[in-house]
Design a protein around this motif. Structure first.
Motif, short mmCIF file in Angstrom:
data_model
loop_
_atom_site.label_atom_id
_atom_site.label_comp_id
_atom_site.label_asym_id
_atom_site.label_seq_id
_atom_site.Cartn_x
_atom_site.Cartn_y
_atom_site.Cartn_z
N LYS A 1 36.55 44.82 50.48
CA LYS A 1 36.13 46.06 49.81
C LYS A 1 34.66 46.33 50.07
O LYS A 1 34.27 47.47 50.40
CB LYS A 1 36.39 45.94 48.31
N LYS A 2 33.87 45.29 49.95
CA LYS A 2 32.43 45.50 50.18
C LYS A 2 32.17 45.92 51.62
O LYS A 2 31.36 46.80 51.89
CB LYS A 2 31.67 44.21 49.85
N HIS B 1 31.92 32.84 47.49
CA HIS B 1 31.25 33.88 48.25
C HIS B 1 31.41 33.61 49.72
O HIS B 1 31.95 32.60 50.13
CB HIS B 1 29.77 33.91 47.91
N SER C 1 42.12 43.16 36.67
CA SER C 1 41.97 42.28 37.82
C SER C 1 41.92 40.85 37.36
O SER C 1 41.07 40.47 36.59
CB SER C 1 40.69 42.64 38.54
N PRO D 1 43.38 42.47 44.90
CA PRO D 1 42.79 41.69 45.99
C PRO D 1 42.28 40.34 45.51
O PRO D 1 41.89 40.17 44.37
CB PRO D 1 41.64 42.58 46.47
N LEU E 1 38.39 34.48 41.51
CA LEU E 1 37.20 34.86 42.26
C LEU E 1 37.01 33.88 43.38
O LEU E 1 36.78 32.71 43.14
CB LEU E 1 35.98 34.80 41.36
N TYR F 1 39.04 51.85 51.35
CA TYR F 1 37.77 52.42 50.91
C TYR F 1 36.94 52.96 52.06
O TYR F 1 35.86 53.46 51.84
CB TYR F 1 37.00 51.38 50.11
N GLY G 1 42.74 38.32 39.70
CA GLY G 1 42.71 37.44 40.86
C GLY G 1 41.56 36.46 40.73
O GLY G 1 40.55 36.76 40.12
N SER H 1 43.07 49.24 32.84
CA SER H 1 42.74 49.12 34.24
C SER H 1 41.49 48.28 34.43
O SER H 1 41.32 47.64 35.45
CB SER H 1 42.54 50.51 34.84
N LEU H 2 40.66 48.32 33.46
CA LEU H 2 39.46 47.52 33.61
C LEU H 2 39.76 46.05 33.42
O LEU H 2 39.06 45.19 33.91
CB LEU H 2 38.41 47.94 32.58
N THR H 3 40.79 45.81 32.65
CA THR H 3 41.05 44.42 32.37
C THR H 3 41.98 43.81 33.39
O THR H 3 42.31 42.66 33.33
CB THR H 3 41.74 44.30 31.01
N ASP I 1 36.61 40.33 47.11
CA ASP I 1 36.09 41.68 47.31
C ASP I 1 35.35 41.79 48.63
O ASP I 1 34.66 42.77 48.87
CB ASP I 1 35.21 42.11 46.15
N ALA J 1 42.26 53.27 30.48
CA ALA J 1 41.03 52.80 31.11
C ALA J 1 40.85 51.33 30.81
O ALA J 1 40.52 50.55 31.70
CB ALA J 1 39.85 53.59 30.58
N ARG J 2 41.11 50.97 29.61
CA ARG J 2 40.89 49.58 29.27
C ARG J 2 41.81 48.72 30.09
O ARG J 2 41.41 47.73 30.67
CB ARG J 2 41.13 49.36 27.78
N ASP K 1 48.91 52.88 40.71
CA ASP K 1 47.65 52.51 40.05
C ASP K 1 47.93 51.64 38.84
O ASP K 1 47.26 50.64 38.60
CB ASP K 1 46.91 53.76 39.61
#
Lengths: 120, 1280
Positions: free
Chosen positions: B861-862, B45, B38, B855, B42, B895, B40, B34-36, B858, B31-32, B1040
């Motif tokens: 994705k959004k 906006h 990304s 990606p 940012l 998604y 890419g 995978s959380l760490t 986002d 889990a860690r 994954d």
């Protein structure tokens, strides 16, 4: 002793930690991080080094955690598309419990610190 | 051993966390990571544009398409809406608010216009069934003679067809009562029983002279006399249909009488061909029903077509039948034979779960209402209105509850709970609907045509009747069962008890559970298979591992009856067909536990059930399925949560056999895959129509690639085949640096183009004319499609504003939901969602690691999540020759439950192979089935829990997937973990329920249930391991992992999976301490598959791989069904030039040779042969240099090797026997494939040769080890 800045910091931290305890359960990420950061700064200003040291690991963790969040254009930590994975869900829950314990302990620590500064 | 292909593999330290979902600490680590993961950058906006034109930010211009060229360009510069040119005013006047003058721009926004749109179009009017149901009584009375055969399998407009038939069905024989019955008569008894009842005596008296006695039997029943008034032509015919079911003259009559309809109902019957041949002559009336088409073709088609369901051979069938309900023994069976013919023509299933036997013969011909099924391969259109009576009731309830429900649901905009709640609430309310049936009896009355005498005291009806019926059913059952065992012994020893679990229960009226589970729990397994699966295989010694034919899914070690009803492995597959009892055991086995699902697969046959009450467990909401246990007549025990539930009255009636009191013979309980027509309780809003929006890239790049013409042609060609009904809506939207909408409003002389150049704040220029009804505006749509390719042929616009176009599409579609199909040819460079090239071509073959698998933004994705919320699915066709950042773009489909197609280096002239593939894919894509606004929930036996999902969807809660669109070609994978010990049960069950709106606007629920044995021995776990499923699940997990952590990590984890398995097997199971790599035979291909995985485009390193192609391969891993995936990972290699007829299949008239599988190694490929490699979506036919001239001439039509053209993409249809056999084999391979594969003829010296040899995964390549090296590497790792 008198009501010093340090005492004020402890008092503030005491109150804020109470709030954090709830945030740790509710996962209000940003407020939690900001509040924690805020009273870490206060302790820094008050030169309460021991207390600051106790908080530094968590502070560092928060920074790391936020830096490594998924790609997002808005503030936030949890990605709606992955949060339901059992791994991640379990991790976040565990994280919440650990923090809850930490905040609870630090609550009493701040209480103790507050009283300790007041009593001569 | 060559250079270590897996440097720094340090197994001890880098264990595959994901491989063992069990280890807590590992899970946390995973889990860690995978959380760490990304990393890419940012991206900024969404770029908000500066108002371009002095405060008025929107510019909008409309031109007729033909004249867009120059004026459009100018017009786009004209910003003030008020100044749009004259031609635009026309279009604007149609929209609710002209975008000009004082009107604030926002007025064009969706918020205001949507309501009006609703009102004006009436689009969300009452759902279709509401409209149609009220007419039911009319139908039923006016067409009383129609028989019950409801299946309109192949008719194109099956929706209506079935509707009608559905209505005909129930009331058919009861015409008179129907009209005479007082509508207000509040009899509340389950109407079905009523129908059955009235019919039974009738038949008895008329057609079964031998049963004269039954008259007295029925005489007990109060309704005896009634039906006699119902004279029916069809029934008069019965005597010929049911030639006095000879029912072993001496045999006790009662049981048989009571069974008339029971067993199998032709519906399930696989009829032996001999039986069905005589069908047509036997039942003239039935012949008129559409069903007969299916029947007649059935004998040949059935056996090969439904392997999963595989009807038992007739010889087995009969005994089952006999054992079940009759006294007949093998001799008696012959008596039944003639009578079998009658049911056959009803038989729409064509196969049988069990028992088509004699009893079926007794079934009144008018009594097979429920069958359904349809045989059309591509679309299954069959509908089973099985529950005849209920179709009436549901209609009634829809009528009553519909109007109330519809407005409220459509008005609720805050659908936070959506179908989730919806689904959950559904069963609840629907069962209450049943309850409400008694207070609202008129509907039953009028629809069902009840034959109760008016004088019946209404209040007591229900209970009385129910009791009498149940006792009736039950009593009669007893004699049958008493006699059952006798016949069993000599009929079919392989069937234990009666062939069905439910029979077992009934045979000993209410057995206690332990007995039952013991009986169910795989005691009758096939030990020899297990022994074979466990045979230790030393991989270092045995080289010929491949089976001669492609690997089949292992059979779960269940009793024969359970295996027979179990879900098809193509639909539902578990990595371990023997589920370990505890997590500890699972950890010990070192194998992943998970499911591979293909829930919306095109099925050859599917029981469709229309029932007022969808029976579900009250606590866990599981749908009733073949693996529940009936404790007695009125109670069933859920197989997932073990709660004891009541059997609703309605369920006591079996529509298939029209008998009462046999809940265990309902289609729901006889089929592991069923489909329910859901009531309005399962809707949050009226079912949406099919809505399709095509978003087309028309920039210069797109024009260069030249896809537009082929796309438009394809759409034109398939316009009538687009799934949908009269409400189907369609729209088009094109974009380059601006966005162009097309007004296709009916009544216009030609389509109008509306150009929106303000891409920073996209708005919709007109609301009701952009998405138009396909039927009404078909001419305009055709116009547009013909003119579209030419319209942009001069385009010089190089930019691509994909993001804004998608936003526009979202706004267009959000009121309805539907499918957005995006065609894109280059990296989006303008507006929101713009992307930059991130790929460094020099790093393509780097073995270090691959960057940018996550990606960049986002935005997509959004957008996809927004779309998913509005029930919009986004499908992406990427036809880019340059890097287009598929990583980021894929999110829009991932998604929103869409699908992704990628055609690298697409060019209409330079790349004919891609063009052909594109056209083929489009053909399938446009016409394939589609389900809208779907949710899928996966439930599993208490103790199991879902860990992670893989596929394209949005996970709404831990067991609920939200699928805006569901298509028949995408599959899902699920990782499971065992939370509690499964010791208290010998069976583990999984149920996937997919609730969706069909393209005809019907809400449907497709339910698949898989049942597997639970074992507590490690050896059993290994014996049941499904190596293909495990490989696929591991591939998903590796994808994954490579995204969340790194590619090398994922590769290491895969290698460790093999190492773990071998060492676990060695230490725990294998008793012989022999050296070498020993694995159980069931897993002998595992290292090979893993090696193949490592050489796959998605996971390979060292070989030059473009990032987009790699990412696309990853996406495919996540969505392709298992069979397809396995062919991509480990292609099938056959030698074609010396095929023999040995073991050939004979299908219809063609002989399909079955050449043996070859190992994927160059040593198996010889110069003097021709080899076919089946890679799933592409075939390679490799022709060796010294290949037999005859083969080249006869199959390829070329005189000799040298004259084979370099880019040969088809096999000519030659009349030579060799060519015919090769083509028969190719066609056979293509048969069950959704997207037909292209074929490449590869010469030994052609450049394409390298592609072919790249697929020979057992060989060594520059960057990857050979199979034997890999094994050695494993061995080294083990000894560490």
């Amino acid at each position: 002793m008198a009501f010093t800045f340090a005492a004020f910091c402890y008092m503030l931290a005491l109150l804020l930690t109470a709030a954090l305890i709830f945030f740790a359960i509710w996962h209000l990420v940003l407020p939690e991080y900001l509040i924690h950061f805020f009273f870490c700064v206060m302790f820094f200003c008050a030169a309460e080094w021991l207390t600051l040291c106790l908080n530094l690991p968590l502070l560092a963790y928060h920074v790391w955690r936020y830096m490594s969040r998924p790609v997002m254009s808005c503030p936030g930590l949890y990605d709606p598309t992955t949060i339901m994975n059992a791994d991640i869900l379990a991790y976040c829950q565990k994280e919440g419990w650990c923090k809850l314990a930490f905040y609870l302990l630090s609550f009493f620590y701040y209480l103790y610190g507050y009283v300790f500064i007041f009593t001569p | 051993m060559g250079p270590d292909p897996h440097p720094g593999l340090g197994r001890a330290s880098q264990h595959p966390d994901w491989k063992l979902p069990s280890r807590r600490s590992d899970a946390v680590r995973a889990a860690r990571s995978s959380l760490t993961s990304s990393r890419g950058p940012l991206l900024p906006h969404v770029r908000r544009g500066v108002p371009a034109f002095g405060g008025q930010r929107r510019s909008c211009v409309s031109t007729a398409p033909g004249i867009r060229g120059n004026r459009g360009r100018q017009d786009r510069e004209m910003s003030a809406p008020g100044s749009t040119n004259p031609s635009s005013s026309g279009s604007y006047s149609q929209s609710s608010t002209p975008n000009g003058g004082a009107a604030p721009p926002r007025q064009n926004g969706p918020a205001q216009t949507y309501p009006s749109m609703y009102a004006s179009t009436g689009y969300y009017g009452p759902p279709p069934h509401q409209q149609s149901y009220p007419t039911i009584p009319a139908h039923s009375t006016s067409v009383p003679n129609k028989t019950s055969i409801t299946n309109s399998a192949q008719s194109a407009n099956y929706y209506e067809n079935n509707h009608q038939q559905q209505h005909h069905v129930a009331p058919a024989p009861y015409n008179t009562p129907c009209t005479s019955a007082s509508p207000s008569q509040p009899y509340s008894a389950p109407p079905p029983s009523n129908t059955q009842y009235s019919q039974q005596p009738f038949q008895q008296q008329q057609q079964h002279p031998p049963y004269a006695t039954p008259g007295s039997y029925y005489g007990q029943q109060p309704y005896h006399g009634v039906p006699t008034t119902v004279q029916h032509p069809q029934q008069q015919q019965n005597p010929s249909l049911v030639p006095a079911p000879a029912v072993g003259p001496g045999a006790p009559l009662y049981p048989i009488v009571s069974y008339p309809s029971v067993p199998g109902s032709g519906q399930y019957g696989t009829l032996s061909p001999s039986q069905s041949t005589s069908t047509p002559g036997v039942m003239p009336i039935q012949m008129s029903a559409p069903l007969h088409q299916y029947n007649s073709s059935q004998p040949t088609s059935t056996p090969p077509v439904h392997p999963g369901y595989g009807g038992a051979p007739p010889s087995q069938m009969v005994p089952t039948v006999n054992g079940q309900g009759t006294t007949a023994q093998t001799t008696a069976h012959q008596h039944y034979d003639p009578s079998h013919q009658a049911p056959q023509s009803y038989d729409s299933y064509g196969r049988v779960t069990h028992s088509t036997g004699g009893p079926a013969a007794d079934r009144p011909p008018s009594g097979t209402p429920s069958t359904s099924v349809h045989s059309s391969p591509g679309h299954h259109q069959g509908m089973q209105y099985g529950y005849v009576a209920n179709s009436g009731t549901s209609a009634a309830s829809a009528t009553t509850s519909g109007p109330a429900a519809a407005p409220s649901s459509s008005s609720s905009d805050d659908d936070e709970e959506d179908e989730d709640e919806d689904e959950e609430a559904g069963g609840e309310t629907s069962s209450s609907t049943t309850g409400s049936a008694s207070p609202l009896p008129n509907s039953y009355d009028s629809l069902e045509g009840g034959s109760y005498p008016d004088s019946m005291p209404p209040s007591n009806d229900m209970t009385n009747q129910a009791q009498s019926y149940s006792s009736y059913g039950y009593h009669t059952m007893q004699p049958a069962y008493r006699q059952g065992p006798a016949s069993r012994s000599d009929s079919s020893p392989s069937h234990d008890l009666y062939g069905q679990p439910s029979y077992q229960q009934y045979s000993q009226p209410f057995p206690d559970l332990s007995q039952l589970s013991a009986a169910l729990g795989g005691l009758s397994g096939v030990p020899e298979l297990e022994v074979e699966a466990l045979r230790p295989v030393n991989l270092l010694q045995e080289r010929n591992l491949l089976p001669p034919r492609p690997l089949e899914a292992p059979e779960p070690n269940l009793s024969a009856d359970l295996r027979k009803v179990n879900c098809s492995p193509q639909t539902f597959r578990c990595t371990l067909t023997s589920v370990p009892q505890t997590q500890a055991l699972l950890n010990k086995a070192r194998l992943p536990l998970g499911l591979l699902l293909h829930p919306f697969r095109d099925l050859q046959q599917l029981p469709v059930i229309t029932s007022n009450t969808i029976v579900r467990c009250r606590s866990c909401r599981t749908y009733i399925n073949p693996f529940v246990t009936f404790l007695d007549q009125r109670r069933w025990k859920c197989n997932l949560c073990y709660r004891v539930n009541d059997v609703p009255d309605e369920f006591m009636y079996n529509p298939v056999t029209r008998s009462y009191g046999e809940p265990h013979k309902r289609p729901e309980v006889q089929n592991a895959t069923v489909e329910f027509i859901a009531s309005s309780d399962y809707m949050l809003r009226p079912p949406q129509p099919a809505v399709y929006l095509f978003v087309l890239d028309v920039s210069h790049n797109a024009v260069e690639a030249g896809y537009l013409k082929y796309l438009c042609d394809s759409i034109l060609e398939n316009l009538d085949k687009l799934p949908g009904d009269t409400r189907t809506r369609i729209g088009f939207l094109t974009f380059d640096s601006t966005i162009h909408f097309y007004n296709l409003q009916e009544g216009l002389s030609q389509p109008q183009m509306l150009v929106v150049s303000d891409i920073d704040d996209v708005f919709i220029p007109s609301h009701d004319s952009l998405m138009v009804n396909l039927k009404e505006s078909k001419e305009l749509v055709k116009d547009l499609l013909t003119s579209l390719p030419a319209m942009f042929s001069q385009s010089r616009e190089t930019h691509s504003a994909l993001g804004p176009a998608l936003q526009a599409a979202f706004k267009l579609m959000s009121p309805t939901g539907g499918r957005v199909t995006v065609f894109l040819t280059q990296l989006p460079t303008l507006g929101a969602g713009m992307l930059q090239s991130r790929e460094d071509p020099n790093q393509r073959s780097s073995s270090k690691g691959v960057q940018h698998l996550g990606p960049a933004t986002d935005f997509y994705k959004k957008l996809a999540l927004d779309c998913s919320g509005q029930q919009i699915g986004v499908d992406l066709f990427l036809l880019s020759s340059q890097y287009a950042d598929l990583t980021s773009l894929a999110c829009m489909s991932k998604y929103s439950a869409g699908s992704i197609f990628y055609y690298p280096s697409f060019h209409h002239l330079h790349n004919p192979a891609q063009l052909e593939k594109f056209q083929r894919d489009l053909g399938r894509y446009l016409t394939r089935k589609i389900g809208f606004e779907a949710v899928m929930r996966i439930r599993c036996t208490k103790g199991l829990s879902i860990h992670t999902f893989h596929g394209n969807f949005f996970v709404r809660s831990t067991d609920l997937l939200s699928l805006a669109n569901v298509n028949p070609d995408s599959a899902f994978a699920v990782q499971m973990s065992i939370e509690d010990s499964l010791a208290d049960s010998s069976l583990a069950c999984f149920q996937a329920a997919l609730l969706y709106t069909s393209n005809k606007g019907k809400r449907r629920i497709r339910v698949h249930t898989l049942c597997l044995p639970v074992v507590n021995q490690l050896s059993d776990v290994y014996a049941g391991a499904d190596v293909q499923a495990i490989t696929c699940l591991l591939a998903n997990m590796a994808i994954d992992r490579s995204i969340s952590s790194s590619l090398s990590d994922a590769r290491d984890a895969l290698v460790n999976a093999v190492v773990d398995l071998v060492s676990a097997y060695k230490s725990n199971v294998s008793s012989l301490q022999q050296s070498g790599l020993v694995v159980p035979a069931s897993m002998r291909l595992f290292p090979l598959y893993i090696l193949a995985l490592l050489k796959q485009r998605a996971l390979r390193t060292g070989t030059s791989t473009r990032l987009d192609e790699r990412v696309f391969a990853m996406c495919e891993f996540k969505t392709q069904p298992l069979q397809q995936l396995m062919r991509m990972v480990h292609p099938d290699l056959y030698r074609l030039d010396n095929m023999s007829d040995q073991g050939a299949l004979h299908l219809n008239d063609t002989v399909v040779p079955q050449p043996p599988l070859l190992h994927l190694s160059a040593e198996r490929v010889s110069r003097d042969g021709a080899f076919l490699m089946d890679c799933g979506n592409v075939f390679y036919l490799w022709i060796g240099k010294c290949c037999n001239e005859m083969f080249i001439r006869d199959v390829l039509g070329c005189p000799n090797y040298a004259s084979i053209p370099p880019n040969m993409n088809h096999i000519p249809e030659l009349e030579t026997p060799l060519s015919e056999r090769v083509r028969a084999f190719l066609d056979w391979l293509q048969d069950n494939r959704a997207f037909s594969s292209t074929i490449h003829v590869v010469r030994d010296d052609a450049s394409a040769k390298s592609t072919f040899f790249l697929h020979l995964v057992e060989d060594r390549t520059d960057s990857a080890s050979s199979y034997s090296e890999f094994l050695q590497h494993i061995q080294q790792q083990m000894s560490k």
